[in-house]
Enzyme design. Structure first.
Site, short mmCIF file in Angstrom:
data_model
loop_
_atom_site.label_atom_id
_atom_site.label_comp_id
_atom_site.label_asym_id
_atom_site.label_seq_id
_atom_site.Cartn_x
_atom_site.Cartn_y
_atom_site.Cartn_z
N HIS A 265 0.73 -1.13 -0.08
CA HIS A 265 0.07 0.13 -0.01
C HIS A 265 0.72 1.31 -0.05
O HIS A 265 0.76 2.04 -0.83
CB HIS A 265 -0.89 0.05 1.21
CG HIS A 265 -1.60 1.16 1.26
ND1 HIS A 265 -1.28 2.27 2.12
CD2 HIS A 265 -2.79 1.50 0.93
CE1 HIS A 265 -2.39 3.22 2.09
NE2 HIS A 265 -3.19 2.86 1.25
N GLY B 94 -4.48 27.25 -27.15
CA GLY B 94 -4.98 27.01 -25.86
C GLY B 94 -5.85 25.77 -26.09
O GLY B 94 -7.14 25.56 -26.13
N THR B 95 -5.13 24.57 -26.05
CA THR B 95 -5.70 23.45 -26.21
C THR B 95 -6.67 22.76 -25.24
O THR B 95 -7.29 21.56 -25.51
CB THR B 95 -4.60 22.37 -26.65
OG1 THR B 95 -3.46 22.67 -25.62
CG2 THR B 95 -3.91 22.25 -28.02
N ASN B 96 -6.74 23.40 -24.06
CA ASN B 96 -7.65 22.77 -23.01
C ASN B 96 -8.93 23.40 -23.50
O ASN B 96 -10.02 22.74 -23.78
CB ASN B 96 -7.56 23.92 -21.75
CG ASN B 96 -5.95 23.52 -21.16
OD1 ASN B 96 -5.38 22.35 -21.46
ND2 ASN B 96 -5.49 24.51 -20.43
N CYS C 169 0.11 26.61 -25.32
CA CYS C 169 0.22 26.39 -23.83
C CYS C 169 -1.16 25.81 -23.15
O CYS C 169 -1.11 26.02 -21.79
CB CYS C 169 0.09 28.10 -23.56
SG CYS C 169 -1.45 28.72 -23.86
C1 PEP Z 1 -6.29 26.79 -22.62
O1 PEP Z 1 -7.54 26.82 -23.00
O2 PEP Z 1 -5.77 25.87 -23.43
C2 PEP Z 1 -5.29 27.70 -21.81
C3 PEP Z 1 -4.18 27.50 -21.74
O3 PEP Z 1 -6.11 28.69 -21.16
P1 PEP Z 1 -7.13 28.38 -19.77
O4 PEP Z 1 -6.70 26.83 -19.53
O5 PEP Z 1 -6.54 29.32 -18.68
O6 PEP Z 1 -8.40 28.52 -20.15
#
Ligand code: PEP
Ligand code: MG
Length: 550
Positions: free
Chosen positions: A123, A439-441, A504
């Protein structure tokens, strides 16, 4: 020879083997760089005991090396004591006969974990390794007595007691008496040698996402060549942010442009000081500062008590705050009044930030320091949004030149590409941009239609049922999101052949995504400070693989 397999090895062993084989002339530099999986560097990114002092240190017991790095602290014998020690601001080593799930909070609170029993899949070992926490298990010579808070050691007169200071080397499984000097991974000479060697082959830049001067310094230690994203709004969270957060709230709760301007003036020195510190820490390396991008409601306190407190401080009625909170409520804040949309409705908010950026740049220049800020506009979907914001940039730039009596102040102006429409219209977006940053998020969220805050409810099913090969928020979905990225690069550079293009989003530190970015011709990737070495190695390996194909 009947069968041949790649021998499994830890990150440290892989590094040592690569460097030793290189020194013995068995392999060349390219091969040495290819011998470590980028993700294995994780194991090297933790503090280690300074090897010069470790050889003379008092070794008291050996166990199994279950969690990487080194840790030093006072001994505690229960999970509760570990939590209490953490709360008192003391680092501690949790010593247990063995651990079980009830110990988890204590394990989390401890700097290192040491157990007398257990193997590499026990564990304690599994949990600690998952957290990247220093851990030694199966130190069989220890006889732990939780009641008296002591541990005897077979073959030794030494009895360990609560409060004694010990140091663990979790990579070797060694336990030492006292506090040994630590070295940061960035100071490990072999790690440094390896990374310098890898960098010789790397052609794509590696930057970091950093929001404070402290983050910026850590990232530079890991070799970041600039900042690809300063999330300005992060200065309003965390330690020491009470005052700027108060003024930001005052700004959000303003009813008129006049009131907003007063709050913005109060906010200004904090924004400027934070940006100046970050620019200074990067010593002339490029720094991409994103204009404010928070969903506004996040900054209005929710509970009645907190609302009354803020109302008292602002001299307004609590009902006003509640009402403003309701006005700001959005069904889907991620797609709401954020990013450039804030600047379109409240241009004075953009103006304040742009002024802070230019003014601190001019002050640093006056002090003989070089810095080139890159102003980045978030959540754009049309070039008109960039043009409207650029007018403010031009106006403030001219004012600052006059104010400081200088002929020029260099900067770059660009946009995030994080909305599919912006990707589709990248040729137009490029007309008003010196650079793009993916901004790939958000681009993943909006391409899939998966809310990035709500995927927890279904992503595991998608992965278990193999509907998706990987979580697209961790690894770029090359088929879908990747198509948009490839197209934007092509279209953007058709308008501006030298357009700088980075990424980013979180995927910027993921090796497979870094390889994709390399193949797509990105100028740089940007990721969190601890992932910078991983991205550097992944990018070097991509360049080596490409050179081998030629
Ligand atoms: C994104 O959208 O990839 C990004 C870097 O900006 P945030 O995560 O702050 O929206
Ligand atoms: Mg975003």
């Amino acid at each position: 020879m009947l069968q041949c397999r790649v021998g499994k090895r830890t990150g440290t062993a892989a590094l040592n083997m690569a460097i030793d084989m290189l020194a013995e002339g068995l392999i060349n530099e390219k091969t040495a760089v290819m011998r470590i999986e980028p993700k294995q560097l994780d194991e090297l990114l933790y503090p280690i005991i300074d090897p010069r002092t470790e050889k003379d240190a008092h070794l008291i017991v050996k166990g199994l090396p279950a969690g990487p790095g080194a840790a030093c602290g006072v001994l505690v014998f229960t999970a509760e004591d570990a939590v209490a020690s953490f709360r008192a601001g003391k680092t501690c080593i949790l010593l247990r006969e063995e651990t079980n799930p009830e110990d988890v909070e204590g394990m989390r609170a401890a700097t290192g974990i040491l157990t007398a029993r257990g193997g590499m899949t026990s564990h304690a070992a599994l949990v600690a390794r998952g957290w990247g926490k220093c851990c030694i298990v199966g130190a069989g010579a220890l006889h732990v007595d939780e009641k008296t808070r002591t541990a005897r050691i077979t073959g030794s007169d030494l009895v360990l007691k609560e409060g004694d200071v010990v140091t663990l080397n979790g990579t070797r499984g060694h336990v030492y008496v006292g506090s040994l000097p630590m070295m940061d991974a960035t100071e490990n000479p072999r790690f440094q040698q390896f990374m310098t060697m890898a960098d010789q082959f790397r052609t794509m830049g590696v930057r970091t996402n950093a929001d404070t001067p402290a983050d910026a310094r850590i990232a530079r230690g890991f070799g970041a060549e600039g900042i690809g994203l300063v999330r300005t709004e992060h200065m309003f969270y965390g330690e020491g942010s009470d005052q700027p957060l108060f003024y930001l709230r005052k700004m959000i709760l303003s009813n008129t442009a006049e009131e907003r301007k007063i709050a913005l003036n109060e906010l200004y020195p904090f924004v400027k000081a934070s940006l100046k510190g970050t620019l200074e820490a990067m010593e002339g390396l490029p720094v991409t500062i994103r204009l404010l991008d928070p969903p506004l409601h996040e900054f209005v306190p929710q509970g009645a008590e907190k609302q009354s407190e803020l109302a008292r401080a602002l001299g307004i009625a609590p009902e006003d705050i509640q009402k403003r909170g309701e006005d700001l409520h959005e069904s889907n804040p991620m797609m709401g009044h954020r990013g450039v949309r804030l600047g379109v409705t409240y241009p004075e908010v953009s103006e304040m930030q742009i002024r802070a950026i230019f003014e601190c740049t001019a002050e640093l220049m006056q002090d003989g320091k070089r810095c080139v800020p890159e102003i980045m506009v978030p959540v754009t979907c049309d070039v008109s949004e960039l043009d409207v914001t650029r007018k403010i940039v031009d106006q403030v730039h001219a004012e600052i030149l006059k104010q400081f009596g200088i002929a020029d102040l260099e900067y770059k102006y660009g946009t995030m590409i994080e909305i599919p429409r912006a990707a589709l219209l990248a040729d137009q977006m490029a007309k008003s941009s010196d650079f793009f940053s993916f901004g790939t998020n958000d681009l993943t969220q909006l391409t899939f239609g998966f809310s990035r805050d709500d995927i927890g409810g279904f992503m595991n099913e998608y992965l278990d049922q193999k509907l998706l090969a990987a979580d697209p928020f961790q690894t770029i979905d090359q088929d879908g999101v990747g198509q948009l990225i490839r197209m934007s690069v092509e279209k953007g550079r058709a308008t501006k052949p030298n357009l700088k293009i980075g990424i980013c989003g979180e995927q910027g530190g993921d090796p497979a995504s870094v390889d994709f970015c390399y193949k797509t011709g990105l100028t740089y990737v940007s990721c969190s400070p601890f992932r910078v070495p991983i991205a550097r190695l992944a990018a070097a390996q991509s360049a080596i693989k490409a050179s081998m194909k030629k």
